[in-house]
Each structure stands twice: as C-alpha cells, then as structure tokens.
Design an enzyme around this catalytic site. Sequence first.
Site, PDB file in Angstrom:
ATOM      1  N   LYS A 128     -24.518 110.531  82.096  1.00 48.16           N
ATOM      2  CA  LYS A 128     -23.734 109.328  82.377  1.00 48.16           C
ATOM      3  C   LYS A 128     -22.281 109.499  81.982  1.00 48.16           C
ATOM      4  O   LYS A 128     -21.389 108.987  82.647  1.00 48.16           O
ATOM      5  CB  LYS A 128     -24.316 108.118  81.645  1.00 48.16           C
ATOM      6  CG  LYS A 128     -25.584 107.590  82.272  1.00 48.16           C
ATOM      7  CD  LYS A 128     -25.922 106.215  81.714  1.00 48.16           C
ATOM      8  CE  LYS A 128     -27.243 105.712  82.274  1.00 48.16           C
ATOM      9  NZ  LYS A 128     -27.666 104.467  81.642  1.00 48.16           N
TER      10      LYS A 128
ATOM     11  N   LYS B 127     -31.415 100.685  91.443  1.00 44.90           N
ATOM     12  CA  LYS B 127     -30.502  99.598  91.792  1.00 44.90           C
ATOM     13  C   LYS B 127     -29.193 100.129  92.356  1.00 44.90           C
ATOM     14  O   LYS B 127     -28.409  99.385  92.905  1.00 44.90           O
ATOM     15  CB  LYS B 127     -30.244  98.721  90.575  1.00 44.90           C
ATOM     16  CG  LYS B 127     -30.397  99.451  89.253  1.00 44.90           C
ATOM     17  CD  LYS B 127     -30.828  98.522  88.121  1.00 44.90           C
ATOM     18  CE  LYS B 127     -31.272  99.328  86.907  1.00 44.90           C
ATOM     19  NZ  LYS B 127     -32.162  98.628  86.013  1.00 44.90           N
TER      20      LYS B 127
ATOM     21  N   LYS C  39     -35.182 108.713  92.903  1.00 46.48           N
ATOM     22  CA  LYS C  39     -35.928 107.576  92.394  1.00 46.48           C
ATOM     23  C   LYS C  39     -35.395 106.266  93.012  1.00 46.48           C
ATOM     24  O   LYS C  39     -34.181 106.129  93.185  1.00 46.48           O
ATOM     25  CB  LYS C  39     -35.682 107.584  90.872  1.00 46.48           C
ATOM     26  CG  LYS C  39     -36.423 106.572  90.072  1.00 46.48           C
ATOM     27  CD  LYS C  39     -36.226 106.887  88.590  1.00 46.48           C
ATOM     28  CE  LYS C  39     -36.149 105.595  87.796  1.00 46.48           C
ATOM     29  NZ  LYS C  39     -36.039 105.797  86.364  1.00 46.48           N
TER      30      LYS C  39
END
Length: 336
Positions: free
Chosen positions: A115, A201, A198
């Site tokens: 991240k 969102k 995957k």
Amino acid sequence: MNAKPRALSGVKPTASSLHLGNYIGAIKNWVKMQEDYDSFYFIPDLHAITVDFDPATLAERTRNTVAQYIAAGVDPNESTLYVQSQVPEHAQLAWVLNCITSFGEASRMTQFKDKSQKGGADSSTVGLFAYPMLMAADILLYNANFVPVGEDQRQHLELTRNLAGRFNNRFGEVFTMPEPLIFKETAKIYDLQEPTSKMSKTGLSPNGAIDFSDEPKVVAKKIKSAVTDDGSEIAFDRDNKPGVSNLLTIYSALTDRPIEAIVEEYRGKMYGHLKVDLADIVVEAMTPIRERVAELKAEPEKLDEIIAHGAEKARAIAQDTLSKVYDKVGFLAAAK
Ligand code: TRP
C-alpha cells in the site's frame, strides 16, 4: 461460564456497500459460526482512516455496514456487534502494542509495503504503518480464540500471535493466543470482469463486483455479462478457466452444493445456461438482504440502539483486559 470458543472478525467500512465477495468470503461464514462460537463482529472504522477518507461518507458507511451485517444474518442478540471507535480501549491497547513492536518488524508487513509503495513514503500515514498493531489490539482485547479472515491477513495474525507471546513473557500472562481460521480458497470470489483479481471495492470495472445495494436487474446483468473463458466446456480449472471457475464457486457457495455436482449437472450445456441460472440464484440470495437493509435504515433509532448496546457489551470486556495490561506495564491505576 461461557464454554464456547470465542471468534472475532471485521470488514472495513471503506466502500459504499459490502459486496458478494465479502458475503461469501466472510459474512456467510460468520453467520454460520454464531451458533458454535461466542462471536464478536465489529466495524473497524479506526482502520478506515489509515487511508484517504471523507468524514461524512465514513459515518454513513459505518452505519450502512452495521445494517448490512445484520441484514446478512449477524444477529445482534447472539453476537456482540459493535463499532470499533466506540470502544476506546482498542486505541489504548494499540499504543502499548506499538511500544513492544520493533520498527523493522512492522516494516516487513507486506500489506503495508504494497500500500505504501503505491503512493510513496510521504503519502502514507503513520496510521497505515501502525495498522497491524491496531488489528492485534482488536483481537487480543477480547481474548479471541479464532479469527476468521482471508489468506491476505495471515501475516497480520502471525504478528498478533508474536505480540501476544512477547507481552505475556515479558509482563505476565494476560492474552489468549489466537488462531487464524483462514477461509478456504473455494470461498474466495474474484472480479466478474477480471477473474484473476479478487472481487473488491476498487475493481477496475463497476460491473466486476455485485454490491449488497444492487437492484435485482443490475445483479442479473452483472452475472450475465461476466467474463468467461475460451472454449465452451463448463469445468472447474482456476488456471485455464478463471471466469467459469469463479461462477461455479459462487454457485456452489450460495447453494451449498459441491462444485463437482454442479459441473456434472451442466455437462454438455453452454456458459449461457450456467449464467442464467446463476443470475437467479444470486438475485434470490441478495434480494432479502437488500430489503432488510432498507428496513433497518428506515428505523434509525432502532439501529442506534443496537449500536449502543453492542458498544456497551464490548466495552465491559475490553476494559477488563486493558486494566490488566495497564497494571502489568506499570501504569498507575486511575482513581475511579
Ligand atoms: N485487516 C482486516 C481486513 O482488511 C480487517 C480487520 C481489522 C480485522 N481488525 C481486524 C479482521 C481484527 C479480523 C480481526 O480484512
């Protein structure tokens, strides 16, 4: 005495709605676990502010996620259902854990590395760096025995176990050693448009995920326009047929039938047949959830009451653990 083992988990409120991947991969399992486990399900809103966020949206998403947990089957009478920020002990224990975690150890967390690499050191926050220790606090505060999570959380659970052991050794037994309950690969749902990533969102196409809030027509359209693979045979083969395999996984999870039986049933049929039937199955599973969310949101006082009650139940336990921790590390007891 409560003899059931304790389970604890949460999904971050970082999207306007939970999606089918959250349902099949996590919440459906939580709901099943309620009977055999003393279950704690919470909304990690403190974790949600480790990345960019908007205050009004966060508040709305947190309420919405509570409603969606309940609508999907989390029973606030059977489980302890609460919002993390309403139990201040999470942040308090996280601080103590930060102080027994080495900088190097935290720097090796792959989720942080992934991240933070995206935006560079100046755009990631210290909160993002401290995320895993807050997660450890979430778990250790309640002496959870089992933590149902996806494979991507395995390293965070390993850190949690290390910190529990380290604290207990150095200061005396306080924490229970938690075990990850890693969901099987067969419960992992992929993006409908990009079936090697995957379902999330933040997928590339808005048609890649089915949200709890999607109307039946939208749900059916997303299933019917899912990317399928070359060839025409309906077979489960994650490497060569990721699209069809994903549809079979969803089918199996929502009907509780083994994948082989479904493959057998569709032998000689076309992808289109599978999609038409699956669209009905998903609509049937998701419609009652969407309707229940609407009902819950129509009665905001009731939802507030559920949230307040959950915080109270959770706090009683969290306070007890935190006071033991504070005592062990040598903090003076505050006057009552
Ligand atoms: N990090 C988890 C995730 O992204 C969410 C989470 C936060 C969590 N605290 C937790 C999960 C404690 C289980 C237990 O999925």
